[in-house]
Every structure is written in C-alpha cells, then in structure tokens.
Motif scaffolding. Structure first.
Motif, PDB file in Angstrom:
ATOM      1  N   GLN A 285      -5.402   3.720 -47.643  1.00 28.03           N
ATOM      2  CA  GLN A 285      -5.844   2.758 -46.638  1.00 28.03           C
ATOM      3  C   GLN A 285      -5.148   1.402 -46.750  1.00 28.03           C
ATOM      4  O   GLN A 285      -5.441   0.502 -45.969  1.00 28.03           O
ATOM      5  CB  GLN A 285      -7.366   2.545 -46.748  1.00 28.03           C
ATOM      6  CG  GLN A 285      -8.181   3.810 -46.637  1.00 28.03           C
ATOM      7  CD  GLN A 285      -7.907   4.550 -45.344  1.00 28.03           C
ATOM      8  OE1 GLN A 285      -7.826   3.936 -44.271  1.00 28.03           O
ATOM      9  NE2 GLN A 285      -7.752   5.873 -45.422  1.00 28.03           N
ATOM     10  N   ALA A 286      -4.235   1.264 -47.683  1.00 28.24           N
ATOM     11  CA  ALA A 286      -3.648  -0.049 -47.949  1.00 28.24           C
ATOM     12  C   ALA A 286      -2.561  -0.399 -46.943  1.00 28.24           C
ATOM     13  O   ALA A 286      -1.826   0.459 -46.449  1.00 28.24           O
ATOM     14  CB  ALA A 286      -3.072  -0.104 -49.360  1.00 28.24           C
ATOM     15  N   VAL A 287      -2.453  -1.693 -46.672  1.00 26.16           N
ATOM     16  CA  VAL A 287      -1.398  -2.251 -45.836  1.00 26.16           C
ATOM     17  C   VAL A 287      -0.127  -2.405 -46.670  1.00 26.16           C
ATOM     18  O   VAL A 287      -0.191  -2.741 -47.855  1.00 26.16           O
ATOM     19  CB  VAL A 287      -1.846  -3.620 -45.277  1.00 26.16           C
ATOM     20  CG1 VAL A 287      -0.659  -4.462 -44.828  1.00 26.16           C
ATOM     21  CG2 VAL A 287      -2.857  -3.450 -44.166  1.00 26.16           C
ATOM     22  N   LEU A 288       1.019  -2.161 -46.034  1.00 23.40           N
ATOM     23  CA  LEU A 288       2.305  -2.478 -46.666  1.00 23.40           C
ATOM     24  C   LEU A 288       3.028  -3.471 -45.771  1.00 23.40           C
ATOM     25  O   LEU A 288       3.417  -3.146 -44.643  1.00 23.40           O
ATOM     26  CB  LEU A 288       3.160  -1.234 -46.872  1.00 23.40           C
ATOM     27  CG  LEU A 288       4.493  -1.493 -47.594  1.00 23.40           C
ATOM     28  CD1 LEU A 288       4.243  -1.989 -49.020  1.00 23.40           C
ATOM     29  CD2 LEU A 288       5.378  -0.249 -47.611  1.00 23.40           C
ATOM     30  N   SER A 289       3.187  -4.689 -46.257  1.00 22.07           N
ATOM     31  CA  SER A 289       3.940  -5.730 -45.556  1.00 22.07           C
ATOM     32  C   SER A 289       5.370  -5.692 -46.064  1.00 22.07           C
ATOM     33  O   SER A 289       5.604  -5.822 -47.266  1.00 22.07           O
ATOM     34  CB  SER A 289       3.320  -7.109 -45.814  1.00 22.07           C
ATOM     35  OG  SER A 289       4.181  -8.142 -45.389  1.00 22.07           O
ATOM     36  N   VAL A 290       6.322  -5.496 -45.147  1.00 23.93           N
ATOM     37  CA  VAL A 290       7.715  -5.397 -45.551  1.00 23.93           C
ATOM     38  C   VAL A 290       8.467  -6.655 -45.106  1.00 23.93           C
ATOM     39  O   VAL A 290       8.428  -7.034 -43.939  1.00 23.93           O
ATOM     40  CB  VAL A 290       8.378  -4.116 -44.981  1.00 23.93           C
ATOM     41  CG1 VAL A 290       7.779  -2.891 -45.653  1.00 23.93           C
ATOM     42  CG2 VAL A 290       8.225  -4.008 -43.480  1.00 23.93           C
TER      43      VAL A 290
END
Length: 765
Positions: A285-290
């Motif tokens: 469920q985690a967000v990945l900010s690139v």
C-alpha cells in the motif's frame, strides 16, 4: 491520478528579497515586523506557484530565516547551552546570534550540506540536551498555509539524520570523551512525537521526513536505530513520506520498507539504478515518490523520455506513484522569467525552479490524460533539446586537441616539497608564522555601485579601471599599515570567485538573477558551463602586476581552482565531469604560468569545493579523488620550485580524505577552523600532514571581532598539532562580506597575535 509534489522550494526570492530584508534588519534599518512581512510574502508567493503548477500539496517548513537545520534545532529545544537561550522564548535576534555569533560567543559551526554548496548550522548536543521543545514557527507556517486554503505538506529533517549531522559540543573535553550522541535518540524521538502530534491536530495529511543519511555508508548501530525510532513516531491519521536524495539508498530499501511509514521518495536523477530494489521492497500500500526532474542542475528535462519511462511504472503502481524533483529545489534559482540579458540560445536549454515544477505539471498531465494531451509541450521540449545537441557552440576543436596532449609530467612539481620549501624560504624571506589573508577584502557599496554603473554603460571602461585601481591601492596601503606579511590585491574588480573567471573563459554563459542561497543571506550566482572551456587571454595578470608594483612585500596571485570552478557552476551534463575539470585545469595552468612570468612568486589556487565534490558513497571516492587531484595538479604544476603555490579549502571534514589533500602537494594550504576551535586541524596532525598550513584564527562569517588573546589561544592550540615553523596565520576565509571597521580590528588583532607568538613566550605558555 499521479500525484506531483516538490520536496522544497528556494526561499530567497527571485530578486533576493529575503537577503535584503535580513541585512536591513541586521543593520537596524528595518523592524522585525517588516522582516516577517517579507517572509510571509515570499512563502505565499512560492505556494501560489506550486498551486498554479497543479501540485497536490505545498511544501511547508522549507522556509527559514537563516537555515532549516538551525530552525529545527530551535523547534526541538536543542540550542547550544553556551548561549543561555530559552528555545521556547527564542527571539529572532537571538536566533541570528546563534548563526552569526556575538561578542562573547562565536557562532555555531557551519559546514556543507552533503555534497552541495549550501551550508547548514551544525547542532551542538551534549548529554544534557533535553529536547523539551522550542519555537512554534513551523506550526505558524502550517496555519498560514491552511488559512490560504492550501494543503500543506510539512518538510522536516528526520531524527536519525538530525543526530548524524550534529556534533557533541566540547568533544575534546574529558567529560565528553566516549559520549555517543546516538544515546540521545530516545529523548529526541519524543520531541519529534510532539511535533508530529501538532501536525496531526491541524489536520495535516502527509509529512515529509527527510533521511538523506540513508544514502551514506552508515554504521550498523545507526541503521539499527531506524526501526525503534520510527515505531515510536507512528501517529494515527498522519502519513509519513520518508525522503532520501543525492545518491542511492537501494541497499537500505528492505530496512526502510519495514518502517511504519506510508511512502518513500528516491532520487532517480542521481541514482536511477536503485529503482528495482525499491520496487522489490515496496510494501503493497506504500507510495513511491520518484525524483525524475533534476533538483540540482538547470538543464531542461527530456520530458518525452521521462514520460515514456514513467508510463509502465504508473501501470504497475497506479495512484501510489508520485513524481517530484530529485531533491529540494533550494539548489537552483527561482525562475527564468527575469532573465533578459542571458544568451537566448542558452536560455532555451534551461529550467529553473518555477520551470521545473512546470515540467512536473506536463508529466502529471501526460500520465493522467495521455501523451496527446501534452503533445505541444513535448514537441517544444524535444526541439529545445535537439537544438542544444546540434549547437556549434558546445565543442571547441582546440580544447579537444589539448586534452589529448595531457601527460603525467604536467601533474608533477619539479622537486619534492622539502626542496621546494628551502628554495621558497630563500626566495621569499618571510618571518616565522607569516600573516596573510585569503584574498578578498570588503566589497563596499561604492565598489558594487561602480561595477553596476560600468555594466550599465554609465561608466566607461577607463573610469572603471581607475576606480578599481584606486581601491586596490587603498587595500594594499591598509595591509601594509596593519603589518601583514603577504598581501593580496583585495579583488575589488571581482563579482564572484567563479563568475569572474567564467566571464573571461569561453564555454560559459551568465544569468541576471540566477541566485542560489549558500548560507544565511549569502547568495551566489553560478555561471552556466555549457561548452568546452578555453582561456583566450590572461585574466588576472595586469591587475596582479599593478598591485605588486605598489609594494615591496609579496603579492599573491589569486585564482579559483578547477574543481571549485566545476562544483560552483551549473555544469553541462553531456560529457563526464572529469573531462570538464581537465579543460578548466588547462585554462588555469596557462594563467598560473603567466603570473609567474610576470614576477609573481606566490600564487593561490582556491579549492574550497574540493571536499564538497566527494561522492556520498565511499566506493565512489577513489575515482573522484583521482581526477580531482589530477585537475588541481595540472593547474598548479607548471611553476619553478621557488614559486609558492597556496590553496584554500572551506568548512568541511577533511580527515577522511587527507591522503588526497596531501597528494595535491600545495606548498601551503589554508583551512577554516575557528568555529571548531581548531578541532578540524587534529586530523592534519594525526596524519602528519607534510606541507605548510594556515588554520583560520577567526570566523569571517560572523561580525564578531575576537580578541588578541583568543587568537593566541587558537594558535597555541594549532602549534600543539602542527610544528610552528610550518604554520601560517590567516582568517578563515575571504573578507568580501565583512565591513571595514570589523575587518581592520580583526586583522590588527591577528597580526598582534602572530607577533606575540614569534616572541616565543606565547607558544611556551
């Protein structure tokens, strides 16, 4: 829907509004209310830019009156005990005393922020540091954003990084020996819990917690500290975005994925290779900010390539994919909108902070609505990139041929240092503990006004030359009166130690308002290094020759070294940095040779950014140090044995690269040591640094004038580490930003301190 955000925005303003407001307040020309009004105006203007670019949240907490790390220390209640301030009742004037010093206390130590040219104030901790809370300025800014109808995303430095970047005050004392600042973590975490609770009470949805130390080679006990710390920080109803930047954190992805945080930011500009590791470790469920837009350089992004690369990532992650700059945009100028004189062709290749969040807007729309929805923007972007690649101004055949002719002997002095030292002592006839300065003297309002009038065409070149020569003569006479042994011409004609040289080299372009904060109110305007570097003619010879003609004492030729020219420019990204460094080295080599031929016996080649350029991971150090040392030596090694080469390095931890510093083989190195009470010199002593060294005896970043006794104590401390016969006496850095009254007073005390030591009694005391 893809979520676009920024990790931070420049705070000085497009026209350096905060700089001028700060300096007016420090002079007593304006009130605290006026200063606060300027800060509020800038915050709201920058938030509006972020909202107009379609960013889902605005960054709050990236603003600071001097430095965000200092502000965080004041928020947590972690102020240096030696100042006696109550963090809960801290005034702005007291805050500035911490940063700038006062009559009875030197300022807090300042050092580089990782491998950037930004300087942060180093928190001073002790076993008694309580972290019992302080100012509410960050909460006030969150409330301010909420009142504007915005969605605030507070940005704070994480607890592990805060501790790592701090120092134990008085580490040399027996009471501090063996104290591990990591033992303070449980107490510190409770302060962070209170901070997060305050955000949660205000309805904040996301907090960005920066842990850039995850991109370092952290010891095992520091890595093990993350889990218990973040277990304590878990706050119901509040989501944490753990942000890393400046390098890869891939080897810590599994560790990070186990933390009770809801998202991660990674820098895919500096370290694109880390993506697979993070995708493999990412919780469901985690967000990945690139970070896909370069937050540290000013070239346009290749939006078509990035968009094509992001589309399959979005298909995999959906709404859990966020896009952002690689790091805070603090490190680039605010906007291209005010660049009127910048070469139009070069301008079309660039993007500053405002344009970078505009690039995020295009990428977010393309991911949301499809490529066709941004076809016009992508076409314009592609045309600009193609024009840059096709430009005939980028490559210089003469430079390319010179690079091919570089040989090993071009990076080697004729004789070992011991022989050179003897030749130089015979030729120069300097007293023991020779006194000098680092190069620049105060840039008065009259100097700046004359330069501005000349650039506007209101002052002829001849009149401008005469004015600068009058300033040079005044500086030379003042140094003679003060009793300095080795003089400088004062650099009245120089706007900046990099820009001045860049303006005389081919391959550089210059902005009108491309200002970037270095520390406090100090801003620099890095030149744009877009093509092959070539020196068409001598840059400093006539000025230095004139200055030498005014005195019988030795005059130093003053140059900026190739690594610093590289680090403090916005560097082209279409060829390896080591190649560009060698081009710069060849240009500076020519200048060094011309100065020697003009009769100048001492040449200083400043490399304040040498340590700054060191990669964050040790595995990458050898390659950088090899080419950085080679570049310096190519620039310096054309001279005879009796010509003395100096270099200067700014606030940095040198201990881990001392072999490389020794390999530079400069006859004299000057370093900034006063804020650390000569602690930085200890490594040179332990390493048995072989050449001569000038540890700074007073801090030029503060208006404080230390006494003769204080300087004598520092020199006595230095003589315990370095033999007195190899010591020089000098300020920490150049005096450009200081006023004349404090400069004269400090230098007079410095010369008296050296004279006392020469008498012998002070060293024996």
């Amino acid at each position: 829907m893809t979520h676009a955000h920024t990790l931070g925005f420049p705070r000085m303003g497009a026209h350096r509004e905060l700089k001028f407001a700060l300096e007016s307040f420090w002079r007593g020309d304006s009130s605290e209310a006026q200063l606060r009004d300027t800060g509020r105006t800038l915050r709201q203007r920058h938030w509006a830019l972020q909202r107009e670019a379609g960013l889902a949240q605005v960054a709050v907490g990236d603003f600071a009156w001097y430095d965000t790390t200092l502000t965080l220390a004041a928020t947590l209640g972690a102020l240096p005990a030696r100042f006696g301030f109550d963090a809960k009742r801290l005034t702005l004037s007291q805050y500035f005393e911490l940063a700038r010093g006062r009559a009875d206390q030197p300022a807090m130590e300042m050092t580089k922020w990782f491998d950037t040219n930004y300087h942060y104030l180093v928190p001073e901790l002790s076993a008694d540091t309580a972290f019992d809370g302080g100012v509410d300025w960050l909460f006030d800014e969150v409330d301010e954003a909420l009142a504007q109808g915005l969605v605030p995303k507070p940005v704070i430095l994480g607890p592990i990084s805060f501790l790592w970047l701090s120092k134990v005050h008085g580490a040399q004392s027996a009471a501090s020996a063996g104290f591990d600042r990591l033992s303070l973590l449980p107490r510190l975490v409770q302060a962070y819990r209170r901070l997060l609770a305050g955000f949660q009470q205000r309805g904040v949805q996301w907090v960005q917690v920066d842990e850039p130390v995850l991109c370092l080679d952290l010891p095992a006990d520091w890595l093990a500290a993350f889990q218990p710390a973040y277990d304590e920080l878990a706050t119901p109803g509040l989501k944490l975005l753990l942000a890393t930047y400046f390098d890869t954190a891939a080897d810590h992805a599994v560790l990070a994925a186990q933390l009770p945080v809801q998202g991660f930011h990674i820098d895919l500009v500096r370290a694109p290779q880390q993506l697979d590791a993070w995708l493999a470790a990412l919780p469901p469920q985690a967000v990945l900010s690139v970070g896909v837009v370069d937050g540290r350089n000013i070239w346009r992004s290749d939006l078509g390539r990035i968009l094509a690369w992001l589309q399959p990532l979005q298909a995999r992650l959906g709404d859990r994919l966020w896009i952002a700059p690689s790091c805070s945009l603090l490190h680039v100028p605010v906007t291209l909108a005010h660049e009127v004189k910048l070469d139009a062709e070069v301008r079309s290749w660039l993007a500053f902070a405002t344009e970078k969040i505009g690039e995020l807007k295009v990428l977010a729309q393309g991911l949301r609505d499809g490529v066709d929805s941004v076809a016009e923007a992508l076409q314009a972007n592609a045309q600009a990139l193609a024009a840059r690649r096709a430009s005939g101004r980028v490559t210089n055949p003469v430079v390319q041929k010179r690079l091919q002719r570089i040989s090993a002997d071009m990076a080697q002095r004729h004789s070992p240092f011991v022989q050179r030292q003897a030749a130089q002592r015979e030729a120069l006839q300097l007293p023991p503990l020779p006194t000098t300065t680092i190069g620049s003297f105060p840039q008065t309002a009259e100097i700046r006004q004359a330069r501005a009038a000349w650039r506007r065409g209101e002052l002829s070149a001849t009149d401008y030359l005469q004015r600068m020569r009058a300033e040079i003569e005044a500086v030379v006479r003042k140094q003679e009166e003060l009793g300095l042994d080795v003089l400088v011409h004062g650099e009245a004609e120089r706007n900046d130690m990099v820009e001045y040289f860049g303006e005389q080299l081919w391959g550089y372009a210059f902005t009108d308002n491309g200002w970037v904060q270095s520390y406090g109110s100090r801003c620099v305007k890095p030149p744009v290094l877009y093509g092959d570097v070539f020196r068409p003619e001598a840059m400093t010879v006539e000025t230095t020759r004139y200055a030498q003609s005014l005195t019988t004492r030795h005059m130093k030729g003053m140059l900026t070294g190739p690594v610093t020219m590289l680090q403090w420019s916005f560097v082209r990204d279409d060829q390896p940095r080591d190649t560009t460094a060698l081009q710069l080295a060849l240009a500076i080599r020519d200048e060094v040779s011309d100065l020697e031929q003009a009769g100048i016996r001492i040449v200083q080649i400043d490399e304040p950014a040498f340590r700054e350029g060191l990669p964050l991971r040790r595995t990458d150090w050898p390659r950088y140090l090899d080419w950085a040392v080679q570049a310096f030596k190519v620039s310096a090694c054309s001279v005879r044995d009796d010509t003395q080469i100096h270099t200067h390095m700014c606030y940095s931890e040198f201990n881990d690269i001392l072999p490389a510093i020794a390999a530079l083989d400069a006859d004299v190195i000057t370093i900034e040591t006063s804020r650390s009470a000569m602690e930085l010199l200890d490594g040179f002593g332990a390493f048995d640094y072989p050449n001569e060294i000038g540890p700074g005896v007073y801090d030029i970043h503060s208006p404080r004038v230390p006494s003769v006794d204080a300087m004598v104590r520092l020199l006595q401390r230095a003589a315990e580490v370095i033999p007195a016969e190899r010591l020089w006496v000098n300020p920490d850095c150049g005096l450009k930003t200081r006023g004349w009254p404090e400069t004269e007073a400090a230098l007079r005390n410095m010369v008296q301190a050296a004279q006392r030591l020469r008498e012998g009694s002070a060293l024996a005391a």
